[in-house]
Design a protein around this motif. Sequence first.
Motif, mmCIF file in Angstrom:
data_model
loop_
_atom_site.group_PDB
_atom_site.id
_atom_site.type_symbol
_atom_site.label_atom_id
_atom_site.label_comp_id
_atom_site.label_asym_id
_atom_site.label_seq_id
_atom_site.Cartn_x
_atom_site.Cartn_y
_atom_site.Cartn_z
ATOM 1 N N GLY A 93 1.092 -0.546 -0.409
ATOM 2 C CA GLY A 93 0.037 0.020 -0.238
ATOM 3 C C GLY A 93 1.065 1.121 -0.236
ATOM 4 N N ILE A 94 1.990 1.463 1.117
ATOM 5 C CA ILE A 94 2.699 2.154 0.860
ATOM 6 C C ILE A 94 3.463 3.064 -0.601
ATOM 7 C CG2 ILE A 94 4.933 3.136 1.677
ATOM 8 C CD1 ILE A 94 3.988 1.939 4.803
ATOM 9 N N LEU A 95 3.733 1.475 -1.038
ATOM 10 C CA LEU A 95 4.680 1.583 -2.309
ATOM 11 C C LEU A 95 4.037 2.298 -3.730
ATOM 12 C CD1 LEU A 95 6.902 1.105 -3.830
ATOM 13 C CD2 LEU A 95 6.621 -1.866 -3.843
ATOM 14 N N THR A 96 2.546 1.531 -3.184
ATOM 15 C CA THR A 96 1.842 1.788 -4.225
ATOM 16 C C THR A 96 1.582 3.665 -4.594
ATOM 17 O OG1 THR A 96 0.711 0.268 -4.499
ATOM 18 C CG2 THR A 96 -0.603 1.810 -5.307
ATOM 19 N N GLY A 97 1.308 4.060 -2.882
ATOM 20 C CA GLY A 97 1.396 5.424 -3.150
ATOM 21 C C GLY A 97 2.766 6.238 -3.053
ATOM 22 N N ALA A 98 3.316 5.970 -2.970
ATOM 23 C CA ALA A 98 5.249 6.440 -2.829
ATOM 24 C C ALA A 98 5.258 6.668 -4.669
ATOM 25 C CB ALA A 98 6.061 5.329 -2.339
ATOM 26 N N VAL A 99 4.889 5.190 -5.526
ATOM 27 C CA VAL A 99 5.106 5.258 -6.870
ATOM 28 C C VAL A 99 4.127 6.518 -6.845
ATOM 29 C CG1 VAL A 99 5.202 3.657 -9.195
ATOM 30 C CG2 VAL A 99 5.720 3.291 -6.889
ATOM 31 N N VAL A 100 3.683 5.850 -6.894
ATOM 32 C CA VAL A 100 2.238 7.242 -8.440
ATOM 33 C C VAL A 100 2.299 8.109 -7.846
ATOM 34 C CG1 VAL A 100 -0.010 8.123 -8.223
ATOM 35 C CG2 VAL A 100 0.163 5.521 -8.051
ATOM 36 N N THR A 101 2.745 8.597 -6.314
ATOM 37 C CA THR A 101 2.443 10.439 -6.180
ATOM 38 C C THR A 101 3.753 10.736 -7.398
ATOM 39 O OG1 THR A 101 2.568 9.968 -4.246
ATOM 40 C CG2 THR A 101 3.544 12.397 -4.895
ATOM 41 N N GLY A 102 5.350 9.895 -7.265
ATOM 42 C CA GLY A 102 6.324 10.158 -7.603
ATOM 43 C C GLY A 102 6.485 10.492 -9.863
ATOM 44 N N LEU A 103 5.580 9.138 -9.766
ATOM 45 C CA LEU A 103 5.488 9.682 -11.424
ATOM 46 C C LEU A 103 4.570 10.803 -11.757
ATOM 47 C CD1 LEU A 103 4.284 6.123 -12.376
ATOM 48 C CD2 LEU A 103 5.946 7.067 -12.709
ATOM 49 N N ILE A 104 3.709 11.044 -11.079
ATOM 50 C CA ILE A 104 3.435 12.730 -11.479
ATOM 51 C C ILE A 104 3.520 13.708 -10.824
ATOM 52 C CG2 ILE A 104 0.646 11.235 -12.158
ATOM 53 C CD1 ILE A 104 -0.625 11.958 -9.303
ATOM 54 N N GLN A 105 4.418 13.539 -10.210
ATOM 55 C CA GLN A 105 5.143 14.827 -9.023
ATOM 56 C C GLN A 105 4.123 15.675 -8.640
ATOM 57 O OE1 GLN A 105 9.346 15.318 -10.297
ATOM 58 N NE2 GLN A 105 9.092 13.144 -10.165
ATOM 59 N N SER A 106 3.036 15.290 -7.533
ATOM 60 C CA SER A 106 2.268 16.235 -6.896
ATOM 61 C C SER A 106 1.553 15.229 -5.959
ATOM 62 C CB SER A 106 1.555 16.665 -8.216
ATOM 63 O OG SER A 106 0.648 17.341 -7.240
ATOM 64 N N SER A 107 1.979 15.298 -4.596
ATOM 65 C CA SER A 107 1.963 14.939 -3.463
ATOM 66 C C SER A 107 -0.600 14.964 -3.794
ATOM 67 C CB SER A 107 1.859 15.050 -2.139
ATOM 68 O OG SER A 107 1.912 16.526 -2.104
ATOM 69 N N ALA A 108 -0.881 16.290 -3.809
ATOM 70 C CA ALA A 108 -1.860 17.154 -3.651
ATOM 71 C C ALA A 108 -2.124 16.863 -4.466
ATOM 72 C CB ALA A 108 -1.592 18.378 -4.414
ATOM 73 N N ALA A 109 -1.587 16.047 -6.024
ATOM 74 C CA ALA A 109 -2.758 15.256 -6.963
ATOM 75 C C ALA A 109 -2.661 14.084 -6.928
ATOM 76 C CB ALA A 109 -2.266 15.380 -8.357
ATOM 77 N N SER A 110 -2.403 13.119 -6.580
ATOM 78 C CA SER A 110 -2.235 11.905 -6.269
ATOM 79 C C SER A 110 -3.488 11.956 -4.831
ATOM 80 C CB SER A 110 -1.017 11.192 -5.683
ATOM 81 O OG SER A 110 -0.328 11.932 -4.816
ATOM 82 N N VAL A 111 -3.815 12.642 -3.873
ATOM 83 C CA VAL A 111 -4.110 12.513 -3.066
ATOM 84 C C VAL A 111 -5.777 12.675 -3.022
ATOM 85 C CG1 VAL A 111 -5.112 13.602 -0.455
ATOM 86 C CG2 VAL A 111 -2.396 12.991 -0.674
ATOM 87 N N SER A 112 -6.036 13.776 -4.460
ATOM 88 C CA SER A 112 -6.859 13.690 -4.969
ATOM 89 C C SER A 112 -8.144 13.137 -6.114
ATOM 90 C CB SER A 112 -7.201 15.353 -6.042
ATOM 91 O OG SER A 112 -6.849 16.414 -5.328
ATOM 92 N N ILE A 113 -6.982 12.392 -6.634
ATOM 93 C CA ILE A 113 -7.213 10.881 -6.834
ATOM 94 C C ILE A 113 -7.710 9.890 -5.974
ATOM 95 C CG2 ILE A 113 -6.767 9.324 -8.327
ATOM 96 C CD1 ILE A 113 -3.756 10.789 -10.020
#
Length: 561
Positions: free
Chosen positions: A188-208
Amino acid sequence: MSYLSSLFSLFGGLGMFLYGMTVMSDGMQKAASSKMSKFLNIVTENRVMAVILGAGITALVQSSSATTVMVVGFVNAGILNLSQSVGIIMGANIGTTITAWMVSLTQVSGSALSIFKPEFFAPLLVGFGSFRLLFGKKGNDDLLADFCVGVGLIFIGLEFMSSAVSPYANSPVFSRAFQIMGGNPILGILTGAVVTGLIQSSAASVSILQTLALSGAVPRVAGFYITLGQNIGTCVTAMISSAGASRTAKRAAMIHLLFNVTGAVLFGILIFLMSLPFASFFQGRLSPVEISMFHTIFNISCTIVLYPFADLLVALSGKLVLETKKDKEEAENPNHYTEVEKSLIQHLDLRILESPAIAIAAAKSEVVNMARITEENIHHATDILLEEKTEEIPEIFKQEKVIDNMQKLLTEYLIHIGNLSLNEMQKLEVNNMFNTITDIERAGDHAENIAEQAKFAEEHAISFSEIGQDDIRKISKTVVESFHASIEAFEKNDLDMVVKTAHLEDQVDEMEEDMRETHIERLNSGACAPQAGVVFLDVISDLERISDHADNIAGYVKAMI
């Protein structure tokens, strides 16, 4: 076709969301960036103020990654030390929670409350802002319009994404995926880290994640683990940014990673242990509001818990970021770089461009340094001429090369700044700096001309009469005073110094005219040698032109006040 349509809606919604964040943060930065550099100056050894500053800047730019990249740039440029940077990094994680709370507003329900749902008034905000931009006064910034368009697009984009994923809320694929993540904290932690790292925005990944949670597809435990991973993924941007920076700047990026990883590990263990006796609660469906609450509690708690260990994080970063061979060479050879490379390449760090106001302030500081070097060269050149210190002439030529290099590097940096999103006052300030460094460089050229005249005088055994020496001494003193006043005016936006510069420039003009007339009279009477007369006239002409450039610099300042 329905799958393709949903994919397009999801992609388009994400695009509108990201673009809306950019437009909104640009507008907010223009409105508040003039105060950012002042806030930064407040942060000395007060780490609490640093935390508040980090949260405030992140709330403005809507990205903890952007804030951390700025911090890396500040540290690399010597604006901040590592101890100060820790507080700002901690505050950045708190500031990024603002976006999550904005997104959670979309969960407002009930017919009576529907008018408060962001997607209800979002089209109105976009329309209002667009009309202001299209039909407002041209050439002026409309910060309210930027803000309205940005906020409107954020919520319209979220509505698109929500509509795209809602038909698949009960899909077994989603259900199975989140069950696996919920049962495996590392995944779970790895999924959140990879998605955020790819789109370069924690705000966007949290919003998704919140968009998926809005459809009821996310179990609490899985959502919590993914949120922890998102905080780790946001470190990727700063780590990439630190590549090629100084060891100290790399350590700032490492502190960010250590802080977020430590917090994620501590909370991950806590959630895993709590999920055992309270399995039914943690397997329940997560809502966007709960994500916002968890995101906020997590970041504030991490800051409180790790705040006392800030110095330990600094020390640990030193152990992990080892000194390279290049770092050792620079320490052993402090003169490996030229003065201009050390002062400009370090201080005008491109990472600072994340904050236009601070980038402008850094550039202005270096323009002042360039002017000080030029002022010293002017004074030194006339001193060499009058005192016949010809052995020091090479120093004038050496400093002139430094001035030329500074103009080149500053011009390149100002071009970078000019391509940023600036308000009208900032655009004027950048344009004035372009003109100012040109005038400073030309003043330096005239100082070089005076040194060349001194060299010519030595080679041809030319000497001035006592009257001629007194005249040069008198006018050069006024010229240096005029140039100094113009620098003071530029540095402090001081109208009194602008007036003083203009007054001194008038005096120089009168001196130059009177000295030229009296010198021609001496030439005609045979009291002065012709060759000495030519050198004298050229020198006072160079000094008068330096005063003209000083007056130009003061004039640019006057246009700003």
